[in-house]
Design an enzyme around this catalytic site. Structure first.
Site, PDB file in Angstrom:
ATOM      1  N   ASP A  40      79.994  15.120  81.297  1.00 24.15           N
ATOM      2  CA  ASP A  40      80.000  16.601  81.752  1.00 24.15           C
ATOM      3  C   ASP A  40      80.044  16.180  83.286  1.00 24.15           C
ATOM      4  O   ASP A  40      79.244  15.955  84.161  1.00 24.15           O
ATOM      5  CB  ASP A  40      78.654  17.261  81.625  1.00 24.15           C
ATOM      6  CG  ASP A  40      78.688  17.602  79.986  1.00 24.15           C
ATOM      7  OD1 ASP A  40      78.911  16.803  79.021  1.00 24.15           O
ATOM      8  OD2 ASP A  40      78.069  18.767  79.761  1.00 24.15           O
TER       9      ASP A  40
ATOM     10  N   LYS B 165      82.607  24.603  81.056  1.00 24.09           N
ATOM     11  CA  LYS B 165      81.241  24.811  81.162  1.00 24.09           C
ATOM     12  C   LYS B 165      80.723  25.647  82.216  1.00 24.09           C
ATOM     13  O   LYS B 165      81.299  25.555  83.372  1.00 24.09           O
ATOM     14  CB  LYS B 165      80.334  23.319  81.021  1.00 24.09           C
ATOM     15  CG  LYS B 165      78.921  23.629  81.155  1.00 24.09           C
ATOM     16  CD  LYS B 165      78.244  21.918  81.134  1.00 24.09           C
ATOM     17  CE  LYS B 165      77.108  21.850  81.647  1.00 24.09           C
ATOM     18  NZ  LYS B 165      76.353  20.545  81.566  1.00 24.09           N
TER      19      LYS B 165
ATOM     20  N   LYS C 200      81.348  25.624  77.065  1.00 22.95           N
ATOM     21  CA  LYS C 200      80.009  25.569  76.756  1.00 22.95           C
ATOM     22  C   LYS C 200      79.116  26.383  77.792  1.00 22.95           C
ATOM     23  O   LYS C 200      79.532  26.336  79.004  1.00 22.95           O
ATOM     24  CB  LYS C 200      79.554  23.945  76.871  1.00 22.95           C
ATOM     25  CG  LYS C 200      78.268  23.539  77.223  1.00 22.95           C
ATOM     26  CD  LYS C 200      77.903  22.138  77.648  1.00 22.95           C
ATOM     27  CE  LYS C 200      76.324  21.993  77.784  1.00 22.95           C
ATOM     28  NZ  LYS C 200      76.190  20.346  78.218  1.00 22.95           N
TER      29      LYS C 200
END
Length: 232
Positions: free
Chosen positions: A97, A161, A190
């Site tokens: 990430d 995300k 996400k």
């Protein structure tokens, strides 16, 4: 997937069980991994330094280890992000990430954001590792969120995300809707940051989120179970 029909097992499979605190210690990571393994969560979300430890603790559990890269500001070079991600993968990370260079997006340097994303996605693909791109929406306009999502639609990371959880606010329902509408089925979304109860979590799922980053997964599960019991 929607919150009214989701099963407990499916819900657990959405959670990236998170401890990104600066003062987290070995016992904290052992607890995090034990909880993730016991509940069959998708992943533990940690900084890159404890990846090797968590990889060892979770071996054979089916739970992924996720490393946060250039966290939480994103203010490192593309090469630095790639180096940190490569090291994390060598230590056992199954997912990456990374935080985009927010300043470059805000000054409309979309070529930079695309090159950065292509570099990170290529690196992850070459190691068969999942790549998630953190926008940090609290610092972006809706148009900037859409622009970043359009780049992702072209480059195709596995996920985009919403947030690090360390910004001025976290995941917002309308942002998840916008991100999902922009990328469609080509990229997953996400939601992370400020998701601490089942009500908030359910809204993110209904907006289109297919992963939930949270340090409150156990509490959300308790509330989910209670809600299902009340519904009979």
């Amino acid at each position: 997937m929607n919150s009214k029909t989701i099963t407990r097992e499916e819900l657990c499979g959405l959670f990236d069980h998170t401890n990104l605190k600066a003062y987290a210690q070995e016992e904290d990571f052992k607890k995090l991994c034990d909880e993730a393994a016991a509940n069959h969560f998708a992943m533990v979300a940690i900084n890159s330094a404890p990846v090797a430890l968590c990889h060892k603790l979770l071996k054979g559990s089916g739970v992924h280890v996720g490393a946060a890269i250039s966290f939480p500001l994103g203010q490192t070079t593309v090469n630095t992000k790639a180096f940190e991600a490569e090291q994390a993968i060598q230590d056992g990370a199954d997912e990456i990430d990374y935080v985009i260079h927010i300043g470059q997006l805000k000054q409309k340097n979309t070529a930079y954001i695309k090159e950065e994303m292509e570099t990170m996605v290529h690196l992850c693909r070459s190691h068969q590792v999942i790549c998630k791109v953190i926008f940090e929406n609290c610092y972006l306009t809706k148009e900037e969120i859409k622009t970043a999502a359009e780049i992702a639609r072209e480059v195709r990371p596995d996920f985009i995300k919403t947030s690090t959880g360390f910004g001025t606010s976290g995941a917002l329902y309308e942002d998840v809707l916008l991100m999902k509408k922009t990328v469609g089925d080509l990229v997953k979304v996400k939601a992370a940051g400020g998701i601490r109860d089942w009500e908030t979590c359910s809204r993110m799922i209904d907006a289109g989120a297919e992963r939930i980053g949270t340090s409150s997964g156990l509490l959300i599960l308790e509330q989910f179970d209670r809600a299902r019991q009340q519904r009979g």
